[in-house]
Design a protein around this motif. Structure first.
Motif, PDB file in Angstrom:
ATOM      1  N   GLU A   1      17.180  38.624  72.521  1.00 50.75           N
ATOM      2  CA  GLU A   1      17.158  37.644  73.610  1.00 50.75           C
ATOM      3  C   GLU A   1      16.073  36.624  73.344  1.00 50.75           C
ATOM      4  N   GLN A   2      16.328  35.430  73.790  1.00 47.70           N
ATOM      5  CA  GLN A   2      15.371  34.352  73.618  1.00 47.70           C
ATOM      6  C   GLN A   2      14.893  33.902  74.982  1.00 47.70           C
ATOM      7  N   ALA A   3      13.581  33.888  75.133  1.00 44.69           N
ATOM      8  CA  ALA A   3      12.974  33.428  76.383  1.00 44.69           C
ATOM      9  C   ALA A   3      12.003  32.305  76.030  1.00 44.69           C
ATOM     10  N   ALA A   4      11.346  31.819  77.049  1.00 48.36           N
ATOM     11  CA  ALA A   4      10.426  30.704  76.834  1.00 48.36           C
ATOM     12  C   ALA A   4       9.309  31.121  75.881  1.00 48.36           C
ATOM     13  N   GLY A   5       9.321  30.506  74.715  1.00 46.31           N
ATOM     14  CA  GLY A   5       8.214  30.714  73.795  1.00 46.31           C
ATOM     15  C   GLY A   5       8.328  31.924  72.891  1.00 46.31           C
ATOM     16  N   HIS A   6       9.285  32.816  73.110  1.00 42.58           N
ATOM     17  CA  HIS A   6       9.336  33.982  72.232  1.00 42.58           C
ATOM     18  C   HIS A   6      10.773  34.465  72.019  1.00 42.58           C
ATOM     19  N   LEU A   7      10.925  35.255  70.965  1.00 41.69           N
ATOM     20  CA  LEU A   7      12.193  35.888  70.620  1.00 41.69           C
ATOM     21  C   LEU A   7      11.957  37.401  70.680  1.00 41.69           C
ATOM     22  N   ARG A   8      12.872  38.090  71.335  1.00 41.36           N
ATOM     23  CA  ARG A   8      12.701  39.542  71.510  1.00 41.36           C
ATOM     24  C   ARG A   8      13.883  40.275  70.887  1.00 41.36           C
ATOM     25  N   LEU A   9      13.576  41.215  69.995  1.00 44.31           N
ATOM     26  CA  LEU A   9      14.591  42.042  69.355  1.00 44.31           C
ATOM     27  C   LEU A   9      14.356  43.491  69.771  1.00 44.31           C
ATOM     28  N   MET A  10      15.432  44.155  70.235  1.00 38.81           N
ATOM     29  CA  MET A  10      15.300  45.524  70.722  1.00 38.81           C
ATOM     30  C   MET A  10      16.426  46.386  70.184  1.00 38.81           C
ATOM     31  N   ALA A  11      16.140  47.677  70.099  1.00 39.07           N
ATOM     32  CA  ALA A  11      17.161  48.657  69.730  1.00 39.07           C
ATOM     33  C   ALA A  11      16.767  49.994  70.323  1.00 39.07           C
ATOM     34  N   GLN A  12      17.755  50.755  70.744  1.00 37.02           N
ATOM     35  CA  GLN A  12      17.484  52.091  71.273  1.00 37.02           C
ATOM     36  C   GLN A  12      18.693  52.990  71.053  1.00 37.02           C
ATOM     37  N   TRP A  13      18.447  54.162  70.499  1.00 34.32           N
ATOM     38  CA  TRP A  13      19.483  55.169  70.307  1.00 34.32           C
ATOM     39  C   TRP A  13      19.881  55.710  71.669  1.00 34.32           C
ATOM     40  N   PRO A  14      21.158  55.668  72.026  1.00 31.36           N
ATOM     41  CA  PRO A  14      21.558  56.178  73.354  1.00 31.36           C
ATOM     42  C   PRO A  14      21.278  57.665  73.492  1.00 31.36           C
ATOM     43  N   ARG A  15      20.960  58.084  74.696  1.00 31.00           N
ATOM     44  CA  ARG A  15      20.707  59.502  74.937  1.00 31.00           C
ATOM     45  C   ARG A  15      22.012  60.295  74.958  1.00 31.00           C
ATOM     46  N   GLN A  16      23.082  59.661  75.414  1.00 29.62           N
ATOM     47  CA  GLN A  16      24.369  60.350  75.509  1.00 29.62           C
ATOM     48  C   GLN A  16      25.490  59.412  75.069  1.00 29.62           C
ATOM     49  N   PHE A  17      26.585  60.027  74.636  1.00 30.13           N
ATOM     50  CA  PHE A  17      27.752  59.258  74.203  1.00 30.13           C
ATOM     51  C   PHE A  17      28.979  59.776  74.933  1.00 30.13           C
ATOM     52  N   GLU A  18      29.838  58.870  75.328  1.00 28.81           N
ATOM     53  CA  GLU A  18      31.097  59.245  75.958  1.00 28.81           C
ATOM     54  C   GLU A  18      32.141  59.527  74.873  1.00 28.81           C
ATOM     55  N   TRP A  19      33.035  60.456  75.173  1.00 26.61           N
ATOM     56  CA  TRP A  19      34.079  60.793  74.213  1.00 26.61           C
ATOM     57  C   TRP A  19      34.965  59.592  73.899  1.00 26.61           C
ATOM     58  N   SER A  20      35.152  58.722  74.868  1.00 30.06           N
ATOM     59  CA  SER A  20      35.995  57.540  74.636  1.00 30.06           C
ATOM     60  C   SER A  20      35.423  56.659  73.527  1.00 30.06           C
ATOM     61  N   ALA A  21      34.097  56.715  73.338  1.00 22.79           N
ATOM     62  CA  ALA A  21      33.470  55.959  72.255  1.00 22.79           C
ATOM     63  C   ALA A  21      33.418  56.777  70.966  1.00 22.79           C
ATOM     64  N   ILE A  22      33.301  58.095  71.089  1.00 24.39           N
ATOM     65  CA  ILE A  22      33.153  58.953  69.912  1.00 24.39           C
ATOM     66  C   ILE A  22      34.458  59.104  69.139  1.00 24.39           C
ATOM     67  N   LEU A  23      35.556  59.407  69.851  1.00 21.90           N
ATOM     68  CA  LEU A  23      36.788  59.825  69.186  1.00 21.90           C
ATOM     69  C   LEU A  23      37.344  58.805  68.193  1.00 21.90           C
ATOM     70  N   PRO A  24      37.495  57.527  68.564  1.00 19.98           N
ATOM     71  CA  PRO A  24      38.066  56.592  67.585  1.00 19.98           C
ATOM     72  C   PRO A  24      37.178  56.389  66.369  1.00 19.98           C
ATOM     73  N   VAL A  25      35.869  56.408  66.572  1.00 22.43           N
ATOM     74  CA  VAL A  25      34.943  56.203  65.452  1.00 22.43           C
ATOM     75  C   VAL A  25      34.905  57.435  64.559  1.00 22.43           C
ATOM     76  N   ALA A  26      35.019  58.628  65.178  1.00 18.74           N
ATOM     77  CA  ALA A  26      34.984  59.872  64.407  1.00 18.74           C
ATOM     78  C   ALA A  26      36.131  59.949  63.406  1.00 18.74           C
ATOM     79  N   LEU A  27      37.222  59.264  63.688  1.00 19.80           N
ATOM     80  CA  LEU A  27      38.391  59.300  62.808  1.00 19.80           C
ATOM     81  C   LEU A  27      38.249  58.376  61.602  1.00 19.80           C
ATOM     82  N   GLN A  28      37.180  57.602  61.537  1.00 27.09           N
ATOM     83  CA  GLN A  28      36.949  56.778  60.359  1.00 27.09           C
ATOM     84  C   GLN A  28      36.689  57.679  59.154  1.00 27.09           C
ATOM     85  N   THR A  29      37.164  57.270  58.007  1.00 27.66           N
ATOM     86  CA  THR A  29      37.132  58.102  56.809  1.00 27.66           C
ATOM     87  C   THR A  29      35.718  58.586  56.465  1.00 27.66           C
ATOM     88  N   SER A  30      34.743  57.696  56.553  1.00 30.02           N
ATOM     89  CA  SER A  30      33.376  58.082  56.183  1.00 30.02           C
ATOM     90  C   SER A  30      32.837  59.181  57.073  1.00 30.02           C
TER      91      SER A  30
END
Length: 361
Positions: A124-153
C-alpha cells in the motif's frame, strides 16, 4: 491499497503483535529478492520501519512467515518504486547492519495459485511512504486447499511424504488425486467452532505429524478420531498446519488420517458404523456390570461359583492409543464363560431386576 489479494488492514496489528521489530539505527542496507530472481538494493535511509515474524519451531531458523516493511518514498528511485508495487513476489529479505548480514527466506502462502505473486503479500502507498506486508494465515479453508492441492507439484510432494518409510507399493499420487477429487464433490457441513490441526514435533531431526481435532471449549481440548468424521463434517472445519516442516507434507498426513477407512463415503461410513456399534456396546456394558454385580452378590451359591463368574462383571479401559476415544470402557467377556453362566442362571438373571438409586431410596 494497491493490491487487495493479500492482507487486510485488520491483520496489520497482528504483525506488530507477533513480530520482532528491527532496530533501525543499526540497519545500513536492505536487499529484497523476488521470485523472478532479480533483486532490489535499498539504503538504510530508505527503511523507516521493519518487523519480521519468524516461523516458530521451523527447521530453518531464518524462515519468515510474515514481515512489515515501510519505506520512505523520498529515498526510493522511480524505478524501484514501480518494481515494488508491480508484483507481490518477495522471496527473500537480506538485512545489512553494522555488525552482520542476515538473509531471511520469506514463506509464500501454500494456497497461492499464481506462482508469479504471493497471495499473502500486499503493498500500500500512503503519504510519504510505501508499505509492504506479508503474513502466513493461521488457518485455511478447504475451498482454498482442495484445488491447489491437485496441482502436480503439490501432489508430488504429498505422495513422497506418504511413501517415505512405508512398505506399501501404492500409487500415492493417484490415491491422493482420487481422494481430493472426491472431497471436492462433497457438500460442506454446518459451521462449527472446531478445527483440524496438524501439529508437528522434531524427532531425531525428522518432522513427525499428528493430526488432531481442536475444540476451543473453555479449556482447549484436542481429540483424535478424524477418520470417523463424515466428509461434510471435515469440510466445515478450517485447517491449520504447524510451521515446522513443509505445509504439504503436513497436509499429506491429514489426508492419510482422513482416509484410514478408505476414500469412498460408503467405506468411511462403515468405519463410523463400527465405532457407533462399539460405543453402543460400551454404553450397554456400563449398565450390565451393575446388574451382574448385584445378581452375583445376592446369588445363593457357593463362593467358588460366584468367583468363577465374577469376571463377567468387569471390563477394560481402552488405552489412549487404541482405536476408541480415550478412557472408553468396553465389554471384555469370555464367551464360553458367559454361555456357562446363561446355561446355569439364565432364567434367574433375565428375571432379576437390579436396584437403582431411586429404588434404593
Amino acid at each position: 491499497m494497491i493490491n487487495k489479494r493479500g492482507l487486510t488492514q485488520q491483520q496489520a496489528p497482528q504483525l506488530a503483535e507477533l513480530g520482532v521489530a528491527i532496530a533501525l539505527d543499526l540497519v545500513t542496507g536492505l536487499k529484497l529478492t523476488f521470485a523472478s530472481g532479480d533483486q532490489v538494493a535499498l539504503t538504510g535511509r530508505a527503511v523507516i520501519g521493519l518487523t519480521i515474524v519468524p516461523a516458530r519451531n521451523a527447521t530453518d531458523p531464518l524462515a519468515l512467515v510474515g514481515f512489515d516493511l515501510r519505506l520512505a518514498l523520498a529515498n526510493l528511485s522511480s524505478r524501484t518504486r514501480q518494481r515494488l508495487i508491480a508484483t507481490n513476489d518477495i522471496t527473500g529479505l537480506t538485512v545489512v547492519t553494522v555488525h552482520q548480514v542476515t538473509r531471511y527466506q520469506v514463506w509464500w502462502s501454500p494456497v497461492t495459485t499464481d506462482f508469479r505473486a504471493n497471495a499473502n503479500q500486499v503493498v500500500e502507498q500512503a503519504a510519504g511512504h510505501l508499505r509492504l506486508m506479508a503474513q502466513w494465515p493461521r488457518q485455511f479453508e478447504w475451498s482454498a486447499i482442495l484445488p491447489v492441492a491437485l496441482q502436480t507439484s503439490h501432489l508430488t510432494t504429498m505422495a513422497r511424504a506418504l511413501a517415505d518409510g512405508k512398505a506399501e507399493s501404492l500409487d500415492y499420487t493417484t490415491y491422493l488425486s482420487r481422494q481430493l477429487t472426491t472431497m471436492q464433490q462433497m457438500p460442506t457441513g454446518a459451521a462449527t467452532a472446531s478445527s483440524l490441526r496438524v501439529v508437528a514435533r522434531l524427532v531425531a531431526g525428522q518432522v513427525e505429524w499428528d493430526p488432531i481435532i481442536y475444540e476451543p471449549t473453555g479449556d482447549e481440548h484436542v481429540f483424535g478420531g478424524i477418520e470417523y468424521l463424515s466428509y461434510p463434517e471435515i469440510l466445515a472445519m478450517p485447517v491449520q498446519i504447524a510451521t515446522t516442516g513443509d505445509f504439504w507434507a503436513g497436509m499429506a498426513a491429514l489426508l492419510w488420517e482422513i482416509s484410514f477407512y478408505g476414500i469412498d463415503p460408503a467405506d468411511r461410513q462403515a468405519g463410523r458404523d463400527e465405532l457407533d456399534a462399539a460405543l453402543a456396546e460400551s454404553r450397554a456394558f456400563r449398565a450390565d456390570p451393575a446388574k451382574l454385580t448385584q445378581f452375583l452378590a445376592q446369588l445363593k451359591a457357593d463362593p467358588a461359583t460366584i468367583a468363577e463368574y465374577q469376571p463377567l462383571a468387569t471390563g477394560r479401559v481402552v488405552d489412549v492409543d487404541d482405536w476408541l476415544p480415550a478412557g472408553t470402557t468396553v465389554l471384555d467377556q469370555d464367551p464360553a464363560l458367559m454361555a456357562a453362566f446363561q446355561a446355569e442362571f439364565g432364567a434367574q438373571y433375565a428375571a432379576f431386576i437390579p436396584k437403582t438409586d431411586d429404588s434404593a431410596s
